[in-house]
Structures are given as structure tokens and as C-alpha cells.
Design a protein around this motif. Structure first.
Motif, short mmCIF file in Angstrom:
data_model
loop_
_atom_site.label_atom_id
_atom_site.label_comp_id
_atom_site.label_asym_id
_atom_site.label_seq_id
_atom_site.Cartn_x
_atom_site.Cartn_y
_atom_site.Cartn_z
N VAL A 414 -68.09 -8.18 -91.72
CA VAL A 414 -67.26 -8.19 -92.94
C VAL A 414 -68.15 -8.80 -93.78
O VAL A 414 -68.67 -10.16 -93.74
N MET A 438 -58.47 -3.90 -95.56
CA MET A 438 -59.62 -4.64 -94.89
C MET A 438 -59.17 -4.47 -93.20
O MET A 438 -59.68 -4.08 -92.46
N ALA A 441 -59.73 -0.75 -92.50
CA ALA A 441 -61.13 -0.45 -92.15
C ALA A 441 -61.51 -1.18 -91.06
O ALA A 441 -62.40 -0.38 -90.04
N VAL A 452 -67.94 -3.64 -92.65
CA VAL A 452 -66.81 -3.72 -93.79
C VAL A 452 -67.57 -4.27 -94.98
O VAL A 452 -67.84 -5.59 -94.87
N ASP A 469 -66.27 1.14 -95.30
CA ASP A 469 -66.59 1.01 -93.79
C ASP A 469 -67.39 2.31 -93.21
O ASP A 469 -67.25 3.13 -93.77
#
Length: 532
Positions: A414, A438, A441, A452, A469
Motif C-alpha cells: 500500500v 482499501m 482493493a 494499492v 489496485d
């Protein structure tokens, strides 16, 4: 006798000498006077000559520097002399060119110009003569002429004139007149009542709608110039508060300083919106404009709207209360079923075969999904119902916290690409917004190396966020349905189909919009905006 003649001659000679001396004396005196007069004449001539030189120089300066075109012609119209302004106006290259001024007007103006020239020769002058001309460069212009005859000892020898180009001024005057006519036509045909007064409060214009609203006979010519006061008895029965109406109107007109708007309530139930606009020319007050608009229907609609909103608010409160009751009433039996299934498994663990145990596990999973669904429905129905005050939320801190506690497989990274802003909003709701997007994803990444990426862009009144993503992606045919309640694209056991609906509602709560860009097997990017 001879002696007597001699004496006579001597006396005559004596008289002659006396007369000569007198004549010489007189001659000397006259010579002195003549010399003195000659000296004065020579001085006067010198002064006159200097004055003539000075005057000629001044006239030449005026001739050369006058802003308007100045032309001298002979009595046949031939140009004898002109200044630089005349050269520009008539389209010449220099002041030495030869031309006849009577040849510049077009054919249709020839007769009128000829009559005017004859009047000039007869009367010695013409003023305010306007005529079209075609310049040497082929340009059509409208000019204004003042001309007079030049005399030499009372005899006409030439003519002089000042010629001014009024083409643009006339065009502007025409446009202004057309604009004024259009404005008057517009005001006269407006559905709103219009009353225009001068600085002395006398009517310049009142349209038909104004007269209709206040019961006045519509006659534009008769109304114009009247001093209208609403203190007349004929108006007293029109207003619910006539005294207040008149006092306020006269106070406003006397002050003449501000643009303002207020409402008037009529006895017949009508409600008028009254606007006052003072009119100035530079710093000078020139009058004012009143407009009256019938807003009765609009006010009734506003009242209905307020009533509907009140009813809607009451209905929403009942719905939220109902959702809480339903969720409580539904969750209680679910918990009981879950407990019974658990006891059943524990008590009969050695008696159930493999298939029975699988069915019991399926029941537990279904119960869990129903519990999540009830929680999501309750969450969705309660968004926007609480009255939490918005606070400044540092999204950098919020996202860092989420990255720490969200479950994330080792093969998924991330990354925040830009410095995130501080926004004004509900911190809990904003956390839920980013957490849902999030988590989704991360959840649907099927690549060996997943990512991500979170980014932001300043677009003026809002911030535009993106969460990208490289997961399984979403088929384009589902893009229009994905934010609807119970529309789950990926049929996972733990999906209720409400998560993205909650996300959309949170975004809209913060005066934003949400959309996506996605292709199957290529990943998904969710875009959304939040107001600053």
C-alpha cells in the motif's frame, strides 16, 4: 517823389522779410511735426508688422494643430489649403494634393450638397451640415461641416470650413438608441411590474403589469410625468399594512443609496417581491427603478416544501427507529440459532457424519452473513442522521493508522503517492470511507505482486482522490450498478452488497461524487471528491 517811392518800397520789403521769417518759422514747426509724425508712423508700422507676424504664426499653429479637419477652398470648391487632420479624413497622402471638395459626396448626395453650397455663397455661412462622403481610399464616412465665406474688402474670395468625422459617433448613437428602444420594449413586456422614476420622483415609465398589480388604468402617455404617491385613498385597501408600505417606500426613495429587496403582502392574498435599484450617472443621482414580482405561487411551494421536509424528517426518524428495532429483533433469534447450532455440534460431535457437520458449518456461515447484513443495513440507514459537528481531519494520519491495522498479505503493498490534505468532515465516516475502499482493493488482488496506490489532486473547491489496485477488476456492464444497495459483483460469502452504497453515501455527505475506472483482470481505480 522818389523819396516817397523808396519809403514805400522799403516798407514793402520789410513786410516781405517779416512774412518770409513767419513762413520759415511755420515751415520749421511743420517740418518738426512732420518728422515727429513720421517717427511715430515708423514705430507703429514696426509694431503692426510684428503683430501681423505673431498673428500669422498663431493662425498657422492653429491651422496645423487643430484636431478637426480644416479646409480652405475657392468659390468653385477646389481645395487651396488643408491641415494634416483633413489629409487623414479625406484619404490623401499629403497637404499638396489637388482635389475638388464637391466631388467627395456620393451621387445621391450631390443635389443636397449643391443647394448647401449655394446657401453658403449667398448667406456667408452654413452650420451643422451632415453629409456622407467617399474618401480617396474608398471609405464611406459621415461628416459634420461648419463653413463660412472669406471676404477681401467685402468681396467673397474663398471659403473655409471645419469638417468632423462623426461616423463612429453616429453609429454609437444609433446603437444606443436601438438599445434604449429594446430596453423599453423589454421593460414594457416584462411579466414583472416595472416603475421607473426620475430624481424628482416623477414617472418616466410604468409597464402594463405594474398598472395591473396596483389597479391603475394603463395609459403610458398619461402616466408619464406623474408624481405617483401610494398615499392616495385608492391604494389604501390594497395592502395588509398600507402605512408601513408607504413609509418604507418613501424612506427608501429619499435615501436613494442602496439596492434592496423586500416583500409586500396584499389584501387579496398575493405576495409581491419588491426590488429597488437607484440609478446614477457618475456620482449624480438620476432616479430609481422599482420592480414588483408576484411570488405568491413560489411562496406556496416553499411552504409545501417546508411541510414535506418536516414530514420527511419525521418519516426518517421513524425509519431509523424502525431499523434499530428490526435489527435488534432480527439479531436476537440469530444469536439464539447460532447458540443452538453450536450446542448441537458439541453435544453430537461423535454422532454426526461428515456431511452433517458440513451442513452445520454452512448454517453458521449463513448466520454470520445475515448478522453482517443486518449491521450494514443499520449502518446505511443511520448515515447522515446523527448531528456530529465536522472537524479538521488529517488524512495522512488517518491513512497511516489504517495501513497499520488493516489485514494485508505480504505480497500486497500500500503506497501513498502524494501528501494528503486536511479536510473538514466527520472523522469516523471518513475513516470508514477509506477503510472500505482499501479493504476491497486488498481483498480482490489476485496477482503475485499486488499493489494499492492512493493519490490526491487539488481541483479548486474539492480534492479529488484515487485508490488504485491491480486486482481482478470489474466488468464494465456492472459499473452503473455497483453503488446500488444489495448489488454485489463478486459473490463472496462475506459480501453483503451494501459496502459501496455506504461509501457513496459518505462521499455525498461531504458534498462529493464517486466513480470508477476498471477492466476485467487489469485492476480498478475508484475516484471520489471531498469538499475542502
Amino acid at each position: 517823389m522818389d523819396q516817397e517811392k523808396i519809403e514805400i518800397l522799403e516798407r514793402a520789403l520789410k513786410r516781405e522779410r517779416a512774412a518770409r521769417r513767419d513762413a520759415e518759422r511755420i515751415l520749421e514747426e511743420k517740418s518738426a511735426e512732420l518728422y515727429s509724425a513720421n517717427q511715430r508712423l515708423e514705430k507703429s508700422y514696426t509694431e503692426l508688422e510684428a503683430l501681423l507676424d505673431k498673428t500669422d504664426s498663431q493662425l498657422q499653429g492653429v491651422f496645423e494643430n487643430i484636431v478637426d479637419a480644416y479646409v480652405i477652398i475657392d468659390l468653385m470648391g477646389n481645395i487651396l489649403k488643408m491641415n494634416d487632420a483633413a489629409v487623414d479624413l479625406l484619404g490623401f497622402d499629403n497637404t499638396k494634393e489637388n482635389a475638388n471638395l464637391l466631388e467627395f459626396p456620393p451621387y445621391e448626395e450631390k443635389e443636397r450638397v449643391s443647394r448647401s453650397f449655394k446657401n453658403l455663397l449667398k448667406n456667408g455661412a452654413i452650420t451643422d451640415f451632415q453629409v456622407k462622403i467617399i474618401t480617396k481610399k474608398g471609405e464611406e464616412k459621415l461628416v459634420h461641416i461648419n463653413a463660412s465665406i472669406i471676404l477681401d474688402q467685402g468681396i467673397p474670395v474663398a471659403a473655409q470650413g471645419i469638417v468632423r468625422d462623426i461616423t463612429e459617433a453616429k453609429a454609437a448613437e444609433r446603437l444606443l438608441r436601438e438599445s434604449d428602444n429594446r430596453l423599453k420594449a423589454l421593460m414594457m413586456n416584462l411579466k414583472n411590474g416595472v416603475l421607473l422614476k426620475d430624481e424628482n420622483k416623477r414617472i418616466i415609465l410604468a409597464n402594463e403589469k405594474f398598472c395591473e398589480l396596483f389597479g391603475i388604468d394603463y395609459n403610458p402617455e398619461k402616466i408619464k410625468g406623474q408624481y405617483l404617491t401610494f398615499r392616495d385613498d385608492r391604494f389604501k385597501n390594497l395592502f395588509k399594512n398600507p402605512q408601513e408600505f408607504v413609509d418604507r417606500l418613501e424612506l427608501i426613495e429619499t435615501a436613494g443609496e442602496h439596492v434592496l429587496s423586500d416583500e409586500i403582502h396584499m389584501v387579496n392574498g398575493k405576495i409581491l417581491e419588491r426590488d429597488y435599484i437607484p440609478i446614477y450617472q457618475g456620482d449624480n443621482y438620476r432616479g430609481h427603478l422599482w420592480t414588483y414580482r408576484d411570488i405568491t405561487d413560489l411562496k406556496n411551494l416553499e411552504h409545501q416544501k417546508e411541510k414535506l421536509l418536516s414530514q420527511l424528517e419525521y418519516s426518517n426518524e421513524e425509519l431509523q427507529e424502525y431499523a434499530h428495532i428490526v435489527s435488534h429483533d432480527l439479531k436476537s433469534p440469530l444469536r439464539s440459532i447460532n447458540a443452538l447450532v453450536s450446542w448441537l455440534k458439541t453435544d453430537n460431535e461423535d454422532k454426526f457424519d461428515k456431511v452433517s457437520l458440513q451442513n452445520l458449518a454452512l448454517i453458521e456461515t449463513t448466520i454470520e452473513k445475515m448478522d453482517n447484513l443486518i449491521s450494514d443495513v443499520l449502518e446505511y440507514s443511520s448515515i447522515g442522521s446523527d448531528s456530529k459537528e465536522y472537524v479538521q481531519v488529517d488524512l495522512n494520519s488517518l491513512i497511516n493508522d489504517l495501513i497499520q491495522f488493516l489485514y494485508k498479505p505480504d505480497h500486497v503493498s500500500v503506497e501513498v503517492l502524494s501528501q494528503l490534505p486536511i479536510v473538514n468532515g466527520d472523522k469516523t465516516k471518513l475513516q470508514q470511507l477509506f477503510q472500505n475502499l482499501m479493504s476491497n482493493a486488498i481483498k480482490f488482488i489476485d496477482k503475485a505482486e499486488g499493489f494499492v496506490k492512493i493519490d490526491v489532486e487539488d481541483i479548486g473547491s474539492h480534492y479529488k482522490f484515487s485508490i488504485k489496485d491491480n486486482g481482478i477488476g470489474i466488468d464494465e456492464k456492472y459499473h452503473s450498478k455497483i453503488f446500488k444497495v444489495f448489488q454485489s459483483v463478486n459473490k463472496r460469502k462475506d459480501s453483503t452488497g451494501i459496502g459501496l452504497s455506504i461509501v457513496q453515501k459518505i462521499v455525498e455527505l461531504h458534498d462529493g461524487e464517486i466513480w470508477l475506472d476498471s477492466k476485467l483482470n487489469e485492476g480498478t481505480t475508484f475516484f471520489f471528491t471531498l469538499k475542502k
